[in-house]
Design a protein around this motif. Structure first.
Motif, PDB file in Angstrom:
ATOM      1  N   TYR A  22       0.845  -1.201   0.000  1.00  0.00           N
ATOM      2  CA  TYR A  22       0.000   0.000   0.000  1.00  0.00           C
ATOM      3  C   TYR A  22       0.876   1.245   0.000  1.00  0.00           C
ATOM      4  O   TYR A  22       0.667   2.177  -0.782  1.00  0.00           O
ATOM      5  CB  TYR A  22      -0.901  -0.020   1.240  1.00  0.00           C
ATOM      6  CG  TYR A  22      -2.017   0.984   1.230  1.00  0.00           C
ATOM      7  CD1 TYR A  22      -1.787   2.344   1.330  1.00  0.00           C
ATOM      8  CD2 TYR A  22      -3.333   0.572   1.134  1.00  0.00           C
ATOM      9  CE1 TYR A  22      -2.825   3.259   1.348  1.00  0.00           C
ATOM     10  CE2 TYR A  22      -4.376   1.475   1.140  1.00  0.00           C
ATOM     11  CZ  TYR A  22      -4.108   2.824   1.244  1.00  0.00           C
ATOM     12  OH  TYR A  22      -5.141   3.725   1.252  1.00  0.00           O
ATOM     13  N   GLY A  23       1.879   1.268   0.864  1.00  0.00           N
ATOM     14  CA  GLY A  23       2.764   2.424   0.956  1.00  0.00           C
ATOM     15  C   GLY A  23       3.580   2.638  -0.302  1.00  0.00           C
ATOM     16  O   GLY A  23       3.747   3.776  -0.765  1.00  0.00           O
ATOM     17  N   LEU A  24       4.111   1.560  -0.873  1.00  0.00           N
ATOM     18  CA  LEU A  24       4.923   1.693  -2.084  1.00  0.00           C
ATOM     19  C   LEU A  24       4.106   2.201  -3.264  1.00  0.00           C
ATOM     20  O   LEU A  24       4.511   3.147  -3.944  1.00  0.00           O
ATOM     21  CB  LEU A  24       5.568   0.351  -2.440  1.00  0.00           C
ATOM     22  CG  LEU A  24       6.750  -0.059  -1.585  1.00  0.00           C
ATOM     23  CD1 LEU A  24       7.176  -1.481  -1.925  1.00  0.00           C
ATOM     24  CD2 LEU A  24       7.911   0.893  -1.793  1.00  0.00           C
ATOM     25  N   VAL A  25       2.979   1.576  -3.514  1.00  0.00           N
ATOM     26  CA  VAL A  25       2.157   1.982  -4.660  1.00  0.00           C
ATOM     27  C   VAL A  25       1.642   3.399  -4.474  1.00  0.00           C
ATOM     28  O   VAL A  25       1.712   4.237  -5.379  1.00  0.00           O
ATOM     29  CB  VAL A  25       0.990   0.993  -4.867  1.00  0.00           C
ATOM     30  CG1 VAL A  25       0.008   1.516  -5.888  1.00  0.00           C
ATOM     31  CG2 VAL A  25       1.514  -0.363  -5.284  1.00  0.00           C
ATOM     32  N   TYR A  58      -4.185   8.255  -1.472  1.00  0.00           N
ATOM     33  CA  TYR A  58      -2.927   8.962  -1.219  1.00  0.00           C
ATOM     34  C   TYR A  58      -2.943   9.680   0.126  1.00  0.00           C
ATOM     35  O   TYR A  58      -1.908   9.801   0.781  1.00  0.00           O
ATOM     36  CB  TYR A  58      -2.658   9.954  -2.353  1.00  0.00           C
ATOM     37  CG  TYR A  58      -1.325  10.651  -2.251  1.00  0.00           C
ATOM     38  CD1 TYR A  58      -0.156   9.968  -2.562  1.00  0.00           C
ATOM     39  CD2 TYR A  58      -1.235  11.971  -1.852  1.00  0.00           C
ATOM     40  CE1 TYR A  58       1.067  10.593  -2.467  1.00  0.00           C
ATOM     41  CE2 TYR A  58      -0.012  12.599  -1.758  1.00  0.00           C
ATOM     42  CZ  TYR A  58       1.148  11.904  -2.066  1.00  0.00           C
ATOM     43  OH  TYR A  58       2.369  12.522  -1.967  1.00  0.00           O
ATOM     44  N   ASN A  59      -4.092  10.128   0.564  1.00  0.00           N
ATOM     45  CA  ASN A  59      -4.198  10.844   1.840  1.00  0.00           C
ATOM     46  C   ASN A  59      -4.043   9.923   3.045  1.00  0.00           C
ATOM     47  O   ASN A  59      -3.931  10.390   4.175  1.00  0.00           O
ATOM     48  CB  ASN A  59      -5.530  11.585   1.925  1.00  0.00           C
ATOM     49  CG  ASN A  59      -5.626  12.660   0.874  1.00  0.00           C
ATOM     50  OD1 ASN A  59      -4.629  13.256   0.475  1.00  0.00           O
ATOM     51  ND2 ASN A  59      -6.829  12.890   0.383  1.00  0.00           N
ATOM     52  N   PHE A  60      -4.052   8.615   2.851  1.00  0.00           N
ATOM     53  CA  PHE A  60      -3.895   7.630   3.921  1.00  0.00           C
ATOM     54  C   PHE A  60      -2.427   7.293   4.176  1.00  0.00           C
ATOM     55  O   PHE A  60      -2.115   6.492   5.050  1.00  0.00           O
ATOM     56  CB  PHE A  60      -4.690   6.364   3.555  1.00  0.00           C
ATOM     57  CG  PHE A  60      -4.919   5.423   4.690  1.00  0.00           C
ATOM     58  CD1 PHE A  60      -5.655   5.799   5.791  1.00  0.00           C
ATOM     59  CD2 PHE A  60      -4.414   4.140   4.653  1.00  0.00           C
ATOM     60  CE1 PHE A  60      -5.884   4.926   6.844  1.00  0.00           C
ATOM     61  CE2 PHE A  60      -4.625   3.250   5.685  1.00  0.00           C
ATOM     62  CZ  PHE A  60      -5.366   3.647   6.790  1.00  0.00           C
ATOM     63  N   LEU A  61      -1.530   7.919   3.430  1.00  0.00           N
ATOM     64  CA  LEU A  61      -0.100   7.616   3.525  1.00  0.00           C
ATOM     65  C   LEU A  61       0.490   7.859   4.916  1.00  0.00           C
ATOM     66  O   LEU A  61       1.307   7.055   5.366  1.00  0.00           O
ATOM     67  CB  LEU A  61       0.662   8.404   2.456  1.00  0.00           C
ATOM     68  CG  LEU A  61       1.970   7.818   1.955  1.00  0.00           C
ATOM     69  CD1 LEU A  61       1.812   6.379   1.529  1.00  0.00           C
ATOM     70  CD2 LEU A  61       2.498   8.643   0.810  1.00  0.00           C
ATOM     71  N   PRO A  62       0.123   8.920   5.659  1.00  0.00           N
ATOM     72  CA  PRO A  62       0.656   9.065   7.029  1.00  0.00           C
ATOM     73  C   PRO A  62       0.268   7.899   7.945  1.00  0.00           C
ATOM     74  O   PRO A  62       1.070   7.463   8.777  1.00  0.00           O
ATOM     75  CB  PRO A  62       0.050  10.372   7.522  1.00  0.00           C
ATOM     76  CG  PRO A  62      -0.234  11.141   6.296  1.00  0.00           C
ATOM     77  CD  PRO A  62      -0.614  10.121   5.260  1.00  0.00           C
ATOM     78  N   ALA A  63      -0.929   7.368   7.792  1.00  0.00           N
ATOM     79  CA  ALA A  63      -1.341   6.212   8.593  1.00  0.00           C
ATOM     80  C   ALA A  63      -0.506   4.981   8.245  1.00  0.00           C
ATOM     81  O   ALA A  63      -0.200   4.166   9.111  1.00  0.00           O
ATOM     82  CB  ALA A  63      -2.823   5.928   8.383  1.00  0.00           C
TER      83      ALA A  63
END
Length: 91
Positions: A22-25, A58-63
């Motif tokens: 999830y983080g990489l993509v 993309y906005n979920f990246l900090p989580a």
């Protein structure tokens, strides 16, 4: 994730591999607005495709970053506990 049966979704959220993918993509292509040509569906922006079809926001990246830090700390404490209390080389 929408195609995963309800009774297996807990495993998806508990998997470090899922968080890593999830983080990489998301970090690499999650903010791109280039159009994708999807046969039978026309054109769709890449950002929208990731959100609608794969559930990657993309906005979920900090989580995702917090989840990675949590996984690292969990493995660190399990390792430290194992080294301290599960020593099988005592004579």
């Amino acid at each position: 994730m929408q195609q995963i049966p309800v009774w297996w979704r807990w495993y998806y959220w508990a998997s470090p591999v899922a968080w890593t993918l999830y983080g990489l993509v998301t970090s690499q292509v999650g903010d791109k607005n280039g159009n994708l040509e999807i046969p039978g569906a026309g054109n769709m922006p890449l950002k929208q495709f990731l959100k609608v079809e794969l559930g990657f926001d993309y906005n979920f990246l900090p989580a995702v970053a917090v989840a990675h830090i949590g996984w690292v700390l969990l493995f660190f404490f399990v390792f430290a506990y194992g080294i301290k209390f599960l020593n099988f080389q005592r004579r």
